[in-house]
Design a protein around this motif. Structure first.
Motif, PDB file in Angstrom:
ATOM      1  N   TYR A 295      -4.248 -69.443 -35.338  1.00 13.25           N
ATOM      2  CA  TYR A 295      -3.534 -69.012 -34.311  1.00 13.25           C
ATOM      3  C   TYR A 295      -2.015 -69.172 -34.387  1.00 13.25           C
ATOM      4  CZ  TYR A 295      -2.244 -69.111 -28.936  1.00 13.25           C
ATOM      5  OH  TYR A 295      -1.543 -68.814 -27.981  1.00 13.25           O
ATOM      6  N   LEU A 296      -1.607 -70.399 -34.989  1.00 12.36           N
ATOM      7  CA  LEU A 296      -0.244 -70.475 -34.944  1.00 12.36           C
ATOM      8  C   LEU A 296       0.456 -69.532 -35.977  1.00 12.36           C
ATOM      9  CD1 LEU A 296       2.121 -72.488 -34.078  1.00 12.36           C
ATOM     10  CD2 LEU A 296       1.597 -73.751 -36.560  1.00 12.36           C
ATOM     11  N   ARG A 297      -0.291 -69.104 -36.780  1.00  8.92           N
ATOM     12  CA  ARG A 297       0.135 -68.188 -38.132  1.00  8.92           C
ATOM     13  C   ARG A 297       0.184 -66.781 -37.461  1.00  8.92           C
ATOM     14  NH1 ARG A 297      -3.614 -68.554 -43.122  1.00  8.92           N
ATOM     15  NH2 ARG A 297      -2.206 -66.850 -43.559  1.00  8.92           N
ATOM     16  N   ALA A 298      -0.593 -66.641 -36.487  1.00 13.60           N
ATOM     17  CA  ALA A 298      -0.770 -65.400 -35.979  1.00 13.60           C
ATOM     18  C   ALA A 298       0.624 -65.186 -34.983  1.00 13.60           C
ATOM     19  CB  ALA A 298      -2.035 -65.144 -34.941  1.00 13.60           C
ATOM     20  N   ARG A 299       0.754 -65.825 -34.286  1.00 14.78           N
ATOM     21  CA  ARG A 299       2.005 -65.949 -33.239  1.00 14.78           C
ATOM     22  C   ARG A 299       3.127 -65.816 -34.117  1.00 14.78           C
ATOM     23  NH1 ARG A 299       0.786 -67.204 -28.056  1.00 14.78           N
ATOM     24  NH2 ARG A 299       2.844 -66.761 -27.470  1.00 14.78           N
ATOM     25  N   LEU A 300       3.287 -66.593 -35.367  1.00 15.37           N
ATOM     26  CA  LEU A 300       4.539 -66.311 -36.026  1.00 15.37           C
ATOM     27  C   LEU A 300       4.797 -65.083 -36.721  1.00 15.37           C
ATOM     28  CD1 LEU A 300       7.078 -67.686 -37.292  1.00 15.37           C
ATOM     29  CD2 LEU A 300       5.474 -68.727 -39.041  1.00 15.37           C
ATOM     30  N   ASP A 301       3.525 -64.468 -37.168  1.00 19.65           N
ATOM     31  CA  ASP A 301       3.655 -63.340 -37.689  1.00 19.65           C
ATOM     32  C   ASP A 301       3.955 -62.106 -36.619  1.00 19.65           C
ATOM     33  OD1 ASP A 301       3.132 -64.213 -40.174  1.00 19.65           O
ATOM     34  OD2 ASP A 301       1.074 -63.491 -40.361  1.00 19.65           O
ATOM     35  N   ALA A 307       2.379 -57.181 -37.354  1.00 20.84           N
ATOM     36  CA  ALA A 307       1.363 -57.002 -36.283  1.00 20.84           C
ATOM     37  C   ALA A 307       0.030 -56.744 -36.883  1.00 20.84           C
ATOM     38  CB  ALA A 307       1.498 -55.486 -35.668  1.00 20.84           C
ATOM     39  N   ASP A 308      -0.263 -56.271 -37.981  1.00 22.76           N
ATOM     40  CA  ASP A 308      -1.343 -56.098 -38.514  1.00 22.76           C
ATOM     41  C   ASP A 308      -2.053 -57.553 -39.000  1.00 22.76           C
ATOM     42  OD1 ASP A 308      -1.631 -53.374 -38.101  1.00 22.76           O
ATOM     43  OD2 ASP A 308      -1.029 -52.793 -40.155  1.00 22.76           O
ATOM     44  N   SER A 309      -1.140 -58.333 -39.688  1.00 19.60           N
ATOM     45  CA  SER A 309      -1.390 -59.550 -40.016  1.00 19.60           C
ATOM     46  C   SER A 309      -1.755 -60.622 -39.026  1.00 19.60           C
ATOM     47  CB  SER A 309      -0.580 -60.167 -40.731  1.00 19.60           C
ATOM     48  OG  SER A 309      -0.475 -61.510 -41.362  1.00 19.60           O
ATOM     49  N   ALA A 310      -0.980 -60.378 -37.956  1.00 14.84           N
ATOM     50  CA  ALA A 310      -1.200 -61.263 -36.777  1.00 14.84           C
ATOM     51  C   ALA A 310      -2.531 -60.690 -36.025  1.00 14.84           C
ATOM     52  CB  ALA A 310       0.000 -61.029 -35.695  1.00 14.84           C
ATOM     53  N   ARG A 311      -2.987 -59.731 -35.913  1.00 16.11           N
ATOM     54  CA  ARG A 311      -4.244 -59.297 -35.327  1.00 16.11           C
ATOM     55  C   ARG A 311      -5.393 -59.714 -36.283  1.00 16.11           C
ATOM     56  NH1 ARG A 311      -1.155 -53.872 -34.649  1.00 16.11           N
ATOM     57  NH2 ARG A 311      -0.606 -53.836 -32.431  1.00 16.11           N
ATOM     58  N   GLY A 312      -5.260 -59.640 -37.470  1.00 18.08           N
ATOM     59  CA  GLY A 312      -6.512 -59.840 -38.313  1.00 18.08           C
ATOM     60  C   GLY A 312      -6.540 -61.668 -38.294  1.00 18.08           C
ATOM     61  N   ARG A 328      -8.016 -65.545 -27.023  1.00 16.84           N
ATOM     62  CA  ARG A 328      -8.391 -64.462 -26.355  1.00 16.84           C
ATOM     63  C   ARG A 328      -7.376 -63.494 -25.504  1.00 16.84           C
ATOM     64  NH1 ARG A 328     -12.897 -65.634 -23.815  1.00 16.84           N
ATOM     65  NH2 ARG A 328     -12.114 -65.582 -21.501  1.00 16.84           N
ATOM     66  N   ALA A 329      -6.704 -64.298 -24.843  1.00 12.80           N
ATOM     67  CA  ALA A 329      -5.440 -63.838 -24.280  1.00 12.80           C
ATOM     68  C   ALA A 329      -4.415 -63.229 -25.205  1.00 12.80           C
ATOM     69  CB  ALA A 329      -4.780 -64.871 -23.262  1.00 12.80           C
ATOM     70  N   PHE A 330      -4.167 -63.813 -26.229  1.00 15.44           N
ATOM     71  CA  PHE A 330      -2.976 -63.561 -27.257  1.00 15.44           C
ATOM     72  C   PHE A 330      -3.726 -62.350 -27.869  1.00 15.44           C
ATOM     73  CE2 PHE A 330      -1.226 -63.671 -31.502  1.00 15.44           C
ATOM     74  CZ  PHE A 330       0.210 -63.422 -31.173  1.00 15.44           C
ATOM     75  N   ALA A 331      -4.896 -62.289 -28.131  1.00 14.15           N
ATOM     76  CA  ALA A 331      -5.672 -61.237 -28.931  1.00 14.15           C
ATOM     77  C   ALA A 331      -5.251 -59.789 -28.015  1.00 14.15           C
ATOM     78  CB  ALA A 331      -6.980 -61.441 -29.367  1.00 14.15           C
ATOM     79  N   GLU A 332      -5.915 -60.010 -26.744  1.00  9.06           N
ATOM     80  CA  GLU A 332      -5.625 -58.763 -25.724  1.00  9.06           C
ATOM     81  C   GLU A 332      -4.097 -58.530 -25.775  1.00  9.06           C
ATOM     82  OE1 GLU A 332      -7.326 -60.247 -22.171  1.00  9.06           O
ATOM     83  OE2 GLU A 332      -9.404 -59.960 -23.145  1.00  9.06           O
ATOM     84  N   GLU A 333      -3.032 -59.584 -25.796  1.00  7.87           N
ATOM     85  CA  GLU A 333      -1.619 -59.233 -25.550  1.00  7.87           C
ATOM     86  C   GLU A 333      -1.070 -58.202 -26.694  1.00  7.87           C
ATOM     87  OE1 GLU A 333       2.220 -61.805 -26.098  1.00  7.87           O
ATOM     88  OE2 GLU A 333       0.628 -62.748 -25.369  1.00  7.87           O
ATOM     89  N   ILE A 334      -1.670 -58.421 -27.898  1.00  9.86           N
ATOM     90  CA  ILE A 334      -1.274 -57.844 -29.120  1.00  9.86           C
ATOM     91  C   ILE A 334      -2.203 -56.564 -29.475  1.00  9.86           C
ATOM     92  CG2 ILE A 334      -0.061 -59.835 -29.989  1.00  9.86           C
ATOM     93  CD1 ILE A 334      -2.006 -60.387 -32.164  1.00  9.86           C
ATOM     94  N   ALA A 336      -5.377 -56.553 -30.593  1.00 10.62           N
ATOM     95  CA  ALA A 336      -6.393 -57.052 -31.415  1.00 10.62           C
ATOM     96  C   ALA A 336      -7.789 -56.899 -30.788  1.00 10.62           C
ATOM     97  CB  ALA A 336      -5.969 -58.498 -31.920  1.00 10.62           C
ATOM     98  N   GLU A 337      -8.342 -56.170 -31.971  1.00 11.93           N
ATOM     99  CA  GLU A 337      -9.933 -55.874 -31.451  1.00 11.93           C
ATOM    100  C   GLU A 337     -10.698 -57.438 -31.576  1.00 11.93           C
ATOM    101  OE1 GLU A 337     -13.652 -53.651 -32.924  1.00 11.93           O
ATOM    102  OE2 GLU A 337     -12.087 -53.236 -33.877  1.00 11.93           O
TER     103      GLU A 337
END
Length: 348
Positions: A295-301, A307-312, A328-334, A336-337
C-alpha cells in the motif's frame, strides 16, 4: 428537587443526641456502602497519626540507583512469571497488588528523569518495554494489564523522549528514539481490547514524533536514523523478503502493520526530490513486508505519476487483505480494479 444538604451546624446538632454505638453504625454504613473514594477518605481518617503524612513535610528525593535496581528486579520477576503463581519471591498478596507497585515505580522513574536522566531514563525504558510486552504475554493476573494499571504508554514515551531531547540534544534523542519507535509502536495501542479510559488517552508514537520534529532538517535526520535502525535488525540490511506465511515474514509484516501510520507520515513529510532516495529505501526495505508495505509503495508510485504500477500494487495488497477499508478506498480513488475477493467483501 432533592432535599437540600444540611450545613455544618445543622449536621452537628442532628448528631448530638447519638451515642457512640449509633455513630459507629452510621460510619460503618457509609464505609461499607459508599464509593471507593469515600472508603479511602474514611480509612485515611482512621489511620494512626504516625502513619498520616505530615503537612509541610518535604518529599524525600528519589534514590535513583536504588530505584533502577527495584525496576530491574520487578521486570525480571514479571518476565519470569513470578507474579502469576508458583514463585516464592513474590507473595500471594503482592501478586494481586502488582499494579500499585508498577505505577509507583513509573511515578518514581518520572521524577528520576530530572535528578539523573541516564538512570531515570533506563528505569522508564524498562517499564515501557514491560508494558508493551504485557499486551500479548501473561505476566500479571489481570485481564488487561495496562488498563488495570491505567498506564498510558504514549504519555510515558513522550515524557522519555522529551527528556532525551533536552539532555542529549536532537542527535542523541533521535539515536535513542528511532529503535524504540520500531519496538514500541502498536497498531491498536497497548491495552488488549482497545477500549476504556486508558485506551482513549493513548495516541500513536507517530503522533508523539510529529509534535517533536520541527523543520525538514529534523525530519531528514530522524528518517536517516530510523532507516539505520531498520538496517540493524536481524531481518534487515540485505536479502529478499520472506513470504508472509513463514515466521520471519510474519514478524516483518507485524512490524510493518504497527509502523503503518508512521510510514504514512513520512510519505507526507518527505515526498520531494531531496527525500526521494530515503523513501525508495523505506518502501523496499527487507526488514519490512506485507500488504501495508505494498500500500505504501502504491501511494508513492501514484504520487510519482506511475499509475499502472500503483494500481497493480494496491490490487496485490487487497488480495491479501480484501476487507481493508483504507486499501479499498485508495483503489477506488485511483481507478484500480478490485480483485475478486475484495469485490465480494465490498458487496457484503
Amino acid at each position: 428537587m432533592g432535599k437540600p444538604r444540611m450545613n455544618r451546624d445543622q449536621f452537628y446538632a442532628t448528631m448530638a443526641p447519638l451515642d457512640e454505638a449509633r455513630l459507629r453504625k452510621a460510619l460503618w454504613t457509609l464505609y461499607w456502602r459508599g464509593s471507593a473514594q469515600l472508603r479511602e477518605k474514611i480509612e485515611a481518617e482512621l489511620a494512626p497519626e504516625e502513619h498520616k503524612p505530615r503537612a509541610g513535610k518535604a518529599k524525600q528525593p528519589v534514590d535513583v540507583p536504588v530505584l533502577l535496581e527495584e525496576v530491574r528486579r520487578f521486570v525480571e520477576l514479571a518476565r519470569a512469571g513470578a507474579y502469576m503463581a508458583g514463585d516464592r519471591r513474590v507473595s500471594p498478596k503482592e501478586r494481586t497488588r502488582w499494579r500499585f507497585t508498577f505505577t509507583g515505580l513509573v511515578e518514581e522513574a518520572g521524577k528520576a528523569l530530572s535528578a539523573d536522566p541516564a538512570c531515570g531514563g533506563q528505569a522508564l525504558e524498562l517499564l515501557i518495554e514491560l508494558a508493551v510486552e504485557s499486551r500479548d504475554r501473561e505476566y500479571f493476573r489481570s485481564e488487561d494489564p495496562m488498563a488495570a494499571a491505567r498506564f498510558v504508554v504514549s504519555d510515558a514515551v513522550a515524557l522519555l523522549w522529551s527528556s532525551y531531547r533536552e539532555v542529549y540534544g536532537f542527535a542523541g534523542f533521535a539515536e535513542r528514539a528511532a529503535p524504540q519507535l520500531i519496538r514500541w509502536e502498536a497498531e491498536y495501542g497497548w491495552t488488549r481490547y482497545g477500549d476504556g479510559p486508558t485506551a482513549e488517552k493513548e495516541t500513536t508514537l507517530a503522533d508523539v514524533l510529529t509534535r517533536m520534529l520541527r523543520g525538514i532538517d529534523a525530519w531528514l535526520d530522524f528518517t536517516d536514523r530510523y532507516l539505520a535502525a531498520l538496517d540493524r535488525l536481524p531481518q534487515g540490511g540485505s536479502g529478499k523478503p520472506a513470504p508472509w506465511h513463514d515466521p520471519a515474514g510474519y514478524a516483518r509484516s507485524q512490524r510493518t502493520r504497527n509502523l503503518a501510520t508512521w510510514h504514512q507520515v513520512l510519505l507526507e513529510q518527505l515526498d520531494d526530490a531531496e527525500a526521494g532516495e530515503r523513501l525508495d529505501r523505506l518502501v523496499t526495505h527487507p526488514a519490512l513486508n506485507g500488504p501495508e508495505l505494498l500500500y505504501l509503495r502504491a501511494r508513492l508510485d501514484w504520487r510519482r505519476g506511475k499509475a499502472d504500477s500503483a494500481r497493480g500494487l494496491i490490487r496485490d495488497a487487497l488480495d491479501v487483505l480484501p476487507g481493508h477499508g483504507g486499501f479499498r478506498a485508495f483503489a477506488e480513488e485511483i481507478g484500480a480494479e478490485l480483485p475478486e475477493r475484495a469485490r465480494r467483501v465490498a458487496a457484503r
